[in-house]
Design a protein around this motif. Sequence first.
Motif, PDB file in Angstrom:
ATOM      1  N   ARG A 155      -5.682  -3.893  -4.979  1.00  0.00           N
ATOM      2  CA  ARG A 155      -5.947  -3.192  -6.232  1.00  0.00           C
ATOM      3  C   ARG A 155      -7.101  -3.846  -6.986  1.00  0.00           C
ATOM      4  O   ARG A 155      -7.273  -5.061  -6.915  1.00  0.00           O
ATOM      5  N   SER A 156      -7.879  -3.042  -7.696  1.00  0.00           N
ATOM      6  CA  SER A 156      -8.953  -3.581  -8.534  1.00  0.00           C
ATOM      7  C   SER A 156      -8.675  -3.354 -10.011  1.00  0.00           C
ATOM      8  O   SER A 156      -8.886  -4.229 -10.828  1.00  0.00           O
ATOM      9  N   PRO A 197      -0.218   5.408  -8.947  1.00  0.00           N
ATOM     10  CA  PRO A 197      -1.036   4.289  -9.419  1.00  0.00           C
ATOM     11  C   PRO A 197      -0.235   3.323 -10.291  1.00  0.00           C
ATOM     12  O   PRO A 197       0.662   3.748 -11.027  1.00  0.00           O
ATOM     13  N   THR A 198      -0.566   2.042 -10.190  1.00  0.00           N
ATOM     14  CA  THR A 198       0.143   1.009 -10.950  1.00  0.00           C
ATOM     15  C   THR A 198      -0.613   0.638 -12.219  1.00  0.00           C
ATOM     16  O   THR A 198      -0.336  -0.380 -12.834  1.00  0.00           O
ATOM     17  N   THR A 199      -1.585   1.466 -12.582  1.00  0.00           N
ATOM     18  CA  THR A 199      -2.475   1.084 -13.677  1.00  0.00           C
ATOM     19  C   THR A 199      -1.855   1.352 -15.040  1.00  0.00           C
ATOM     20  O   THR A 199      -2.504   1.178 -16.058  1.00  0.00           O
ATOM     21  N   GLY A 216     -12.094  -3.329  -4.394  1.00  0.00           N
ATOM     22  CA  GLY A 216     -10.785  -3.418  -3.755  1.00  0.00           C
ATOM     23  C   GLY A 216     -10.842  -3.429  -2.239  1.00  0.00           C
ATOM     24  O   GLY A 216      -9.813  -3.359  -1.573  1.00  0.00           O
ATOM     25  N   GLY A 276      -9.949   1.178  -6.181  1.00  0.00           N
ATOM     26  CA  GLY A 276      -9.053   0.261  -5.481  1.00  0.00           C
ATOM     27  C   GLY A 276      -7.815   0.942  -4.929  1.00  0.00           C
ATOM     28  O   GLY A 276      -7.733   2.172  -4.838  1.00  0.00           O
ATOM     29  N   LEU A 277      -6.849   0.109  -4.570  1.00  0.00           N
ATOM     30  CA  LEU A 277      -5.659   0.610  -3.869  1.00  0.00           C
ATOM     31  C   LEU A 277      -4.788   1.518  -4.733  1.00  0.00           C
ATOM     32  O   LEU A 277      -3.881   2.174  -4.224  1.00  0.00           O
ATOM     33  N   ASP A 278      -5.040   1.596  -6.024  1.00  0.00           N
ATOM     34  CA  ASP A 278      -4.262   2.525  -6.837  1.00  0.00           C
ATOM     35  C   ASP A 278      -4.600   3.978  -6.527  1.00  0.00           C
ATOM     36  O   ASP A 278      -3.801   4.871  -6.797  1.00  0.00           O
ATOM     37  N   GLU A 308      -1.942  -9.290  -1.711  1.00  0.00           N
ATOM     38  CA  GLU A 308      -3.299  -9.142  -2.222  1.00  0.00           C
ATOM     39  C   GLU A 308      -3.909 -10.523  -2.478  1.00  0.00           C
ATOM     40  O   GLU A 308      -3.269 -11.376  -3.094  1.00  0.00           O
ATOM     41  N   ILE A 311       2.670   1.855  -3.301  1.00  0.00           N
ATOM     42  CA  ILE A 311       1.800   2.499  -4.301  1.00  0.00           C
ATOM     43  C   ILE A 311       1.649   3.987  -3.973  1.00  0.00           C
ATOM     44  O   ILE A 311       1.674   4.832  -4.858  1.00  0.00           O
ATOM     45  N   ARG A 362       0.835  -1.203   0.000  1.00  0.00           N
ATOM     46  CA  ARG A 362       0.000   0.000   0.000  1.00  0.00           C
ATOM     47  C   ARG A 362       0.873   1.257   0.000  1.00  0.00           C
ATOM     48  O   ARG A 362       0.637   2.197  -0.755  1.00  0.00           O
TER      49      ARG A 362
END
Lengths: 100, 178, 552
Positions: C427-428, A86-88, C457, C417-419, C481, A81, A78
């Motif tokens: 995360r979602s 964001p990891t997206t 999430g 989510g966690l992002d 996760e 991040i 957590r």
Amino acid sequence: MHIITANRLADGLVVFRSGNGRWSQIITSAERLEDETAVEAALEFALADVRSNRVVDPYAVEVVIPALGKDPVPARFRERIRVNGPTTGHSLARPRKRAA
Amino acid sequence: MANETARLWKDGGFRPNPWQDWPEDGALEPLDPGTDALVPLERFVADPDVFLARKGRLGVRVAAGEDVAVLAEHLENIALIALEFPSFADGRNYSAARLLRERLGYDGEIRAVGDVLSDQIALMRRCGIDAFLVTHGPTRAALQGGRIPEVRHYYQPVSGPEIEIPAGSRPWARQPAA
Amino acid sequence: MYRYDEFDQAFVAERVTQFRDQVARRLAGELNEEQFKPLRLQNGVYLQLHAYMLRVAIPYGTLSAHQMRKLAHIARTYDKGYGHFTTRQNIQFNWPRLDDVPAILEELAEVEMHAIQTSGNCIRNVTADHFAGVAADEAADPRPYAEILRQWSSLHPEFLFLPRKFKIAVTGAAHDRAAIQFHDIGYEVKRNEAGELGFAVYIGGGQGRTPMVAKKIRDFLPEEDLLAYSEAILRVYNLHGRRDNKYKARIKILVFETGADVLKEEIEAEFTKIRASALRLPADEIRRIEAYFAPPAYAIALPGEAALAAARQADPGFDRWVASNVTGHRAAGHSIVTISLKPIGAPPGDATADQMDAVADIAARYSHDEIRVSHEQNLVLPHVATADLRSVFDALVTAGLATANAGLITDIIACPGLDYCALATARSIPVAQRISERFAETARQADIGDVKIKISGCINACGHHHAGHIGILGLEKKGEEVYQITLGGSGDETASIGDIVGRGFASDDIVDAVETIVDTYLERREGADESFLAAYRRLGATPFKKALYGAA
């Protein structure tokens, strides 16, 4: 080892507390706190900065130093991040037009 | 509590507060018969005649979540109803205030007691609360300085039948009384 | 569309001024964070994982091209060039500065928008069927009622400090696209035997850690009683809802602990006392609000079907898009277009400022200026002439918005989510991205058909996983996760809560697990006509458990 983090009041961005009492977005300069006493003392300073309306929600984050000379890395994902964003793989994001 | 007198806001200013809390059962010094007594609702309902027979005025203190309907038959003998707000986030007594004013027709003082933010004062007034005994310093300062934030366009008729809804506007929306 | 009158405009302007003052007091230190928090929340401002987040209300998911352009402008000027459309038909900006928020709200007010009550323990933005007013199966357009509820609930002085948040949804069709049975109040507009308009009333639905399907407490409430009944429900909830535990504070718990029958009696008793008040809606007022939502002047009897068939035959890509993203319209010669915000591998519900502008342009040219946001995190063009579908498709292709997957397995709902979210435990979005990539192939998606995957999430269930045909809940276990799967949930008129299928899956294994479930469905279904949900309801969890965990 711990560092102290918070969000800056005016823009909400994640900041880290350095040894000279400044808050920086860059983790490199975060003060590395070796024991509980040091963490408690640093949190006291951070709470004073909450009262003077510079930051909100300060807390201590457990970190490790992966190698000599490297930046601290949080132990929990957590917090990783929170540090890295964001990891997206967001191809959309770009800097805000209005900076500080 | 000596400073209580300085904290009651009513009719546009801080006023002396003559009301004294009814002591706990078994207290050594009961109130003088002539004192204005603020009695917890539960205590009052258990034995109304005791309090109605006193010489001093009668006030009832309502904790959040207590049913004000039980006071219906006594309202004309009650000079003050103090609604407790244990936290600014506890909104139960907004409903109690409206029930007292609009359903039970109570026209005595309704006082908010406790944790009230300045941004809540206008909402409370619309629900029928007309006096404030608040713990929050900045709220008292805002009352004193006349800095009570308010949105003066309303979408709900809430203050009872005496305020007419202007013709041609949405019936559930009306301007505040001038 | 509803247009603000002077009263509405003045109301919103005053609210902006009030919030500007509150922000100034906060920055000056006159308010501390504890005091400021409830105030900022009632204006939609959160402090999230990385920054502040501003949630802007899109009442019942309807907006104009002009309003969409303003959202694009805000994304560009005050944020990082994108926004996130949510499961409550709102939009969230993820990176605004607190000291910019008053300016943003002022810009929103210019186009009749606001962020009032998009958070906090109050009545939230009222949602409605995203096909409202154009769906072929509708008794009446639910949006006039949603607008009346929006006005009534805006800064209602009695109901701003409820035990917990309160969500109202309205649908006008028997086929429920608004998930009304998962709301604190769900209203279904219907006609009684005499042909009069009114509502079936559901209360106590919700998700979170204690998911509940709502209970119907009224089969028919006359139209004129909408506000009086709503006020009766809210008053009973405000007085009696639990405040000792925030996880037990929603009205669903009050319904559950009191019993729907007993609570209904209390509500009815309260309703009887306030029914004959100013809250009783005069018919002419309802009709006046309704007039704002009158259908646009459609061109009459446009040809288009034959040309469309030819265009579909000529271009398989266009054909697939029409098959999944175009829905039948009430008016002859017209269609409803769903713009998927779920490109393969992208974060569900995100749109760039440029894409928002493109959608605004397309809506202005081809959809009578109107756009909808669906709770499935897509956009909708409600009034497209069938003859224009090819042009709309081409314009969407240019904007990168022509993904042909509406209602298919890659049309995934996911919370931030966690992002982004400070409350999340896992995360979602990345899970949605990987599932989307796994099922990217179009022919396979078409074969699988209607499967709704919904990902949350954390246990608060903003990603609606309880209502997913396949629901995924992200948790944290021992610093990792872990994703728990539920099956058989549904948010439509046959609402049901998904069953937990077994132990959770690691992040590396969750996509395989979803594929195993889908393959099991494909093997066991009685034919392509039997949807995933129908097959699951017939088969039960056993074959899926076996496939996931082996014979045990």
